[in-house]
Design a protein around this motif. Sequence first.
Motif, mmCIF file in Angstrom:
data_model
loop_
_atom_site.group_PDB
_atom_site.id
_atom_site.type_symbol
_atom_site.label_atom_id
_atom_site.label_comp_id
_atom_site.label_asym_id
_atom_site.label_seq_id
_atom_site.Cartn_x
_atom_site.Cartn_y
_atom_site.Cartn_z
ATOM 1 N N GLU A 80 0.662 5.164 9.943
ATOM 2 C CA GLU A 80 -0.078 4.267 9.054
ATOM 3 C C GLU A 80 -0.572 5.045 7.830
ATOM 4 N N ILE A 81 -0.994 6.269 8.072
ATOM 5 C CA ILE A 81 -1.495 7.113 6.975
ATOM 6 C C ILE A 81 -0.354 7.626 6.106
ATOM 7 N N SER A 82 0.828 7.812 6.708
ATOM 8 C CA SER A 82 1.948 8.477 6.035
ATOM 9 C C SER A 82 2.674 7.577 5.041
ATOM 10 N N PRO A 83 3.162 8.151 3.922
ATOM 11 C CA PRO A 83 3.991 7.361 3.000
ATOM 12 C C PRO A 83 5.413 7.158 3.541
ATOM 13 N N PHE A 84 5.785 7.912 4.574
ATOM 14 C CA PHE A 84 7.120 7.727 5.171
ATOM 15 C C PHE A 84 7.000 6.742 6.317
ATOM 16 N N LYS A 85 7.742 5.678 6.223
ATOM 17 C CA LYS A 85 7.621 4.644 7.245
ATOM 18 C C LYS A 85 8.868 4.617 8.098
ATOM 19 N N MET B 26 -7.539 4.610 2.857
ATOM 20 C CA MET B 26 -6.187 4.909 3.293
ATOM 21 C C MET B 26 -5.365 3.624 3.288
ATOM 22 N N GLN C 44 -1.719 7.522 0.703
ATOM 23 C CA GLN C 44 -0.916 7.684 1.921
ATOM 24 C C GLN C 44 -0.500 9.142 1.965
ATOM 25 N N THR C 45 -0.691 9.776 3.104
ATOM 26 C CA THR C 45 -0.370 11.196 3.206
ATOM 27 C C THR C 45 0.352 11.507 4.510
ATOM 28 N N GLY D 63 8.352 11.254 10.102
ATOM 29 C CA GLY D 63 7.379 10.840 9.088
ATOM 30 C C GLY D 63 5.949 11.263 9.325
ATOM 31 N N ILE D 64 5.700 12.050 10.370
ATOM 32 C CA ILE D 64 4.333 12.536 10.560
ATOM 33 C C ILE D 64 4.372 14.056 10.722
#
Lengths: 139, 387
Positions: B375-380, A21, A69-70, B299-300
């Motif tokens: 942290e996992i998400s592509p949206f920050k 990740m 990234q998800t 973002g989550i």
Amino acid sequence: MAGNVDYNKKVLEHFKNPRNMGELKNPDAEATVGNPSCGDVLKIMLKISPRDDSSRPDNENIISDIKFQTMGCAAAIASSSMLTELAKGKSLNEAKKITNNDVAKALGELPPIKIHCSNLAADALRKAIENFEKSNANI
Amino acid sequence: MSRGIEVGGIYLDNAATTRVDEGVVKKVSEFFTKNYGNASSQHSIGREAKEELEKARSEIAKFIGAEASEIVFTSGGTESNNLALKGLALANPEKKHIITSVIEHPCILETCKVLEKQGYKVNYVGVGKDGIVDAKDVERKIRKDTLVVSVMHVNNEIGTIQPVEEIAEICKKKGVYFHTDAVQGFTKINLDLKNIDLMSVSGHKIHAPKGVGFLYVKKGTKISAIINGGGQESGLRSGTENIPGIIGLAEVLKKKIDKKKIEKIRDRIVRGLLEIPGTKINGSRDNRIYNNIHVSFYGIEGESLMLMLDSEGICVSTGSACASTKLKESYVLKALGIEELYIHGSLRLTLDEITVEEADFVVEKIAEKVMKLREISPFKFEKGEMK
């Protein structure tokens, strides 16, 4: 309203401890699939390099590193994580053959309602590889 | 599979259901084994059951400022809402127009859809960004053939309080029935029944057992039964009365709730959550029931957050599509005009009694899990900017 989605142990394990990740610096290829309106968006980043194996003279390109990234539910995160495990070290041709179904199988099972909407990781990988092949076609 | 909440879990989903009060359990149990009569029987055990049933009815009526004959016991909120709308429709066939709001519970909205198929015209009044119906919007929609206006007291997702007394007064003047689904507000916020013709209540949202509720029906209201049979409940709801449930419902009303204390801790949690960057409150902050928190994290996705909190023993709910059986995001949040990315990252916390230590633990865990998912998400969400 909460639906009763039951995840198996393997899915929950990948959800809680996702593999590979994060972000890759200067990836050789990347792709994003999904739609924020569905609640699932995932991005796959790849490092691609020639296979360093003297026993295989073809010197084909392999996925030497992969990260994801998800944003999404537990099924989306777990299937992204599993996909990266399946793809790492594979040649581009082998990796392209991985299907969303392969990912679901590797996770044991996914709740039926989640199969279509949250299991997109293999699509992202294929798209990333295609992006790579397109941009390198003229070299 | 079940993790007993008493073994250290923190249950923050009291808008879904509540733990039955210990005193209620004790009181109710004798109505299963000792005083188990059927209130319709003529013998002594039956007569005793009837007596207890009517006593409970009087206590409940007194609690809401009504007459005992105005209480119709049902199986809960869904049945009460069905009885209100379908029962009025059956008894007043000349009126074919209904007004309700877009943020009602599905048991009102689905009942309206059924009536639409029967030829009724239904107006669904919208809400503002604050999640509140404008009484004037309702007034403008009233027609000569309007049968009933049905607007909930407190919304089940975002906890916003609707101006039902104001709408009821308008309906009274226009000679239109007014019904309110008071399932979420009952015992928490007082309602003046002066202009309210019908009110739905459910037991399991207020620490009484599941499977019991009532519909308040003002004297003189023209309404028909939708469940027919032995003619119990003055003919408005046939079926042997759920006496243990009804006794439990009456019993729980004797319990005092420290609303101020819950509100204070609620506000403490809200302050804590707002320190997490990219956090928004959904719906009016002021016009909201004291035990509801509804927030979104940019973002989550909510199901992930809910599951992570569940593994820490914290039970909450979310409006995310991924957590719904139909994979549709919350229509309530959509009605408020909230952006999709925020709808998917929404979390509902509905409090009962909770300690400051528990509250602080909850804030700490939510912050930790939101950060992990980001942290996992592509949206920050960094330095106040979305990427």
